[in-house]
Motif scaffolding. Structure first.
Motif, short mmCIF file in Angstrom:
data_model
loop_
_atom_site.label_atom_id
_atom_site.label_comp_id
_atom_site.label_asym_id
_atom_site.label_seq_id
_atom_site.Cartn_x
_atom_site.Cartn_y
_atom_site.Cartn_z
N ALA A 199 8.21 3.04 87.00
CA ALA A 199 8.66 4.17 86.08
C ALA A 199 9.54 4.93 87.27
O ALA A 199 9.41 4.75 88.18
N ALA A 200 10.24 5.64 86.57
CA ALA A 200 11.46 6.50 87.41
C ALA A 200 11.52 7.94 86.76
O ALA A 200 11.78 8.07 85.66
N GLY A 201 11.36 8.84 87.85
CA GLY A 201 11.42 10.14 87.56
C GLY A 201 13.08 10.73 86.89
O GLY A 201 12.69 11.63 85.73
N HIS A 202 13.94 10.18 87.42
CA HIS A 202 15.15 10.73 86.97
C HIS A 202 15.59 10.31 85.58
O HIS A 202 16.44 10.87 84.86
N LYS A 203 14.75 9.58 84.70
CA LYS A 203 15.25 9.19 83.26
C LYS A 203 14.46 10.21 82.37
O LYS A 203 14.78 10.15 81.13
N ILE A 204 13.61 11.22 83.00
CA ILE A 204 12.95 11.80 82.24
C ILE A 204 12.97 13.44 82.55
O ILE A 204 12.07 14.31 82.40
N LEU B 136 5.76 -4.90 84.15
CA LEU B 136 6.64 -4.35 83.10
C LEU B 136 7.06 -3.35 83.70
O LEU B 136 7.11 -2.51 84.33
N ASP B 137 8.65 -3.46 83.48
CA ASP B 137 9.61 -2.34 83.75
C ASP B 137 9.67 -1.28 82.52
O ASP B 137 10.22 -1.66 81.44
N ALA B 138 8.86 -0.30 82.73
CA ALA B 138 8.95 0.81 81.69
C ALA B 138 9.98 1.81 82.06
O ALA B 138 9.73 2.90 81.65
N VAL B 139 10.81 1.48 82.72
CA VAL B 139 11.73 2.71 83.19
C VAL B 139 12.61 3.28 82.21
O VAL B 139 12.83 4.48 81.91
N ALA B 140 13.22 2.32 81.27
CA ALA B 140 14.08 2.93 80.12
C ALA B 140 12.96 3.50 79.06
O ALA B 140 13.40 4.30 78.12
N ALA B 141 11.78 2.77 78.80
CA ALA B 141 10.76 3.14 77.86
C ALA B 141 10.24 4.59 78.00
O ALA B 141 9.73 5.24 76.88
C1 LIG Z 1 15.03 -0.75 82.64
C2 LIG Z 1 15.58 -0.11 84.26
N1 LIG Z 1 15.02 -0.76 85.28
C3 LIG Z 1 15.16 -0.20 86.43
C4 LIG Z 1 16.17 0.85 86.51
C5 LIG Z 1 16.38 1.32 88.11
O1 LIG Z 1 15.84 2.50 88.29
P1 LIG Z 1 16.44 3.52 89.25
O2 LIG Z 1 17.78 3.87 88.94
O3 LIG Z 1 15.44 4.41 89.25
O4 LIG Z 1 16.49 2.70 90.58
C6 LIG Z 1 17.01 1.30 85.64
C7 LIG Z 1 17.91 2.25 85.84
O5 LIG Z 1 18.92 2.24 85.22
C8 LIG Z 1 16.60 0.86 84.17
O6 LIG Z 1 17.02 1.52 82.96
#
Ligand SMILES: Cc1ncc(COP(=O)(O)O)c(C=O)c1O
Length: 391
Positions: free
Chosen positions: A203-208, A172-177
């Motif tokens: 998950a990614a830190g810079h979105k939070i 699951l790509d939870a980066v936006a969630a």
């Molecule tokens: C849903 C989703 N997946 C993946 C990514 C990629 O993440 P990152 O920018 O941390 O590499 C993003 C970034 O916009 C995203 O919104």
């Protein structure tokens, strides 16, 4: 004054995360060294791992720190594919995923993986039944928890359940969630057998509000995954390389704060977002909100401006001090039509006529007012001929 309405691309650094980063950056030790300095660094690193795991409801050992969303997704998809069970074939891929996923799967397809595409509905949602149909015998499946462009929140629990029933490992790509949708790795994993159902979550830190350059892939203990990077045995051998202690301390601080604020902040942002959408539609009657109107990320307003060139509107808004987006930031430099909007059943013209406004922690009524003050003019100049649009 500048107004930032592109929190889905990246968010302002939280002061507490910056402080945590600065304090941790004073430590000199390598977390893999056995001397005292190394052990100090190790303690802080493992403390961060525990804090991130607590928020995501996972075991600390399941948290593999990475450089961000793209690396996490690559590790999950390439890693699962290269360690796939004998006799399985194919990758289940919904049509509206982030480019990090689309392009990774395209690279695996070039290596011979068969892509089992899943259509999305007109609101961007992945129907669990469509997903389930493509699962039998697949090597792996992937899906967004929430769509980063149009903001639609998927039913991740159902997607995890059908994957577990089919015996297929799911990423699951939870980066936006992250920070907007409650996430429980343990809960989503449920009673799935080893190596099937939800096995990895990005998950990614810079979105939070953490710095760019730190993220995580939560990897179930029982998952079969091949590492991308070779070298040291750090992080269960899944991600070799000296660990970024300061980055992870900042990430842990940001994710705790995001979770603590989530409910109140979601309500505040949804109210601001609704005022923004209503205001735009009263000024530009042709504008259409895309994505699910209800099950959507609270700060996401994604609108179609029929007949306008989205890139031109973006430029005109920028000149007026408003930062928005036409889609995911990774595409922004390249004026491609949004594959997400096309996957939702709209034509190429519409897919070039969208704008995404995303609100976050620092957003205020003044940001909404700034958009409303210029949107009608930007729309009329960016549609039709002689518009002042950027060529
Ligand atoms: C849903 C989703 N997946 C993946 C990514 C990629 O993440 P990152 O920018 O941390 O590499 C993003 C970034 O916009 C995203 O919104």
């Amino acid at each position: 004054m500048r107004h930032y309405l592109d929190h889905a691309a990246t968010t302002p650094l939280r002061p507490e995360a910056r402080d945590a980063w600065l304090a941790a950056s004073e430590l000199v030790g390598n977390a893999s060294s056995t001397h005292g300095a190394g052990q100090d660094a190790r303690r802080l690193l493992e403390d961060s791992r525990e804090r991130v795991a607590a928020v995501l409801d996972a075991d600390p050992i399941e948290v593999v720190f990475t450089s961000g969303g793209t690396e996490s997704i690559n590790l999950a998809l390439q890693g699962l594919w290269h360690a796939r069970a004998a006799g399985t074939d194919g990758i289940v891929l919904p049509d509206a995923e982030h480019h990090a996923t689309m392009d990774t799967v395209a690279a695996l397809a070039a290596e011979g993986a068969a892509v089992r595409a899943v259509p999305v509905q007109s609101d961007g949602r992945i129907a669990a039944s469509d997903f389930a149909e493509r699962l039998p015998g697949a090597a792996l499946a992937t899906a967004l928890v929430a769509n980063n462009e149009v903001g639609t929140i998927n039913d991740a629990a159902s997607l995890a359940m059908v994957s577990a029933s089919a015996g297929v490992p799911l990423h699951l790509d939870a980066v936006a969630a992250l920070g907007h949708v409650p996430l429980s790795f343990r809960g989503l994993r449920g009673a799935a057998d080893a190596g099937s159902g939800l096995v990895a979550l990005s998950a990614a830190g810079h979105k939070i509000g953490a710095p760019v350059g730190v993220g995580a892939l939560v990897v179930a203990r029982t998952a079969n995954l091949t590492a991308l990077l070779r070298g040291g045995a750090q992080q269960r051998g899944l991600r070799a390389g000296t660990q970024d202690v300061a980055g992870t301390a900042a990430f842990a601080t940001a994710i705790e704060l995001a979770e603590r604020e989530r409910e109140a902040e979601s309500a505040r942002l949804a109210a601001l977002r609704d005022r923004l959408v209503a205001g735009i539609r009263s000024r530009v009657s042709a504008a259409v909100l895309l994505g699910d109107p209800h099950a959507r990320l609270p700060g996401n307003a994604h609108l179609l401006f029929p007949g306008a060139v989205g890139e031109s509107m973006l430029f005109l808004l920028d000149v007026a001090g408003v930062a928005a987006s036409t889609g995911s930031a990774c595409q922004a430099g390249v004026a491609e039509p949004s594959h997400v909007v096309i996957a939702m059943g709209r034509g190429e013209q519409d897919a070039r006529s969208v704008l995404r406004f995303t609100l976050g922690r620092t957003s205020t009524d003044a940001d909404v007012d700034a958009v409303l003050a210029v949107i009608a003019d930007a729309y009329s100049r960016a549609s039709g001929s002689g518009t002042g649009a950027r060529s």
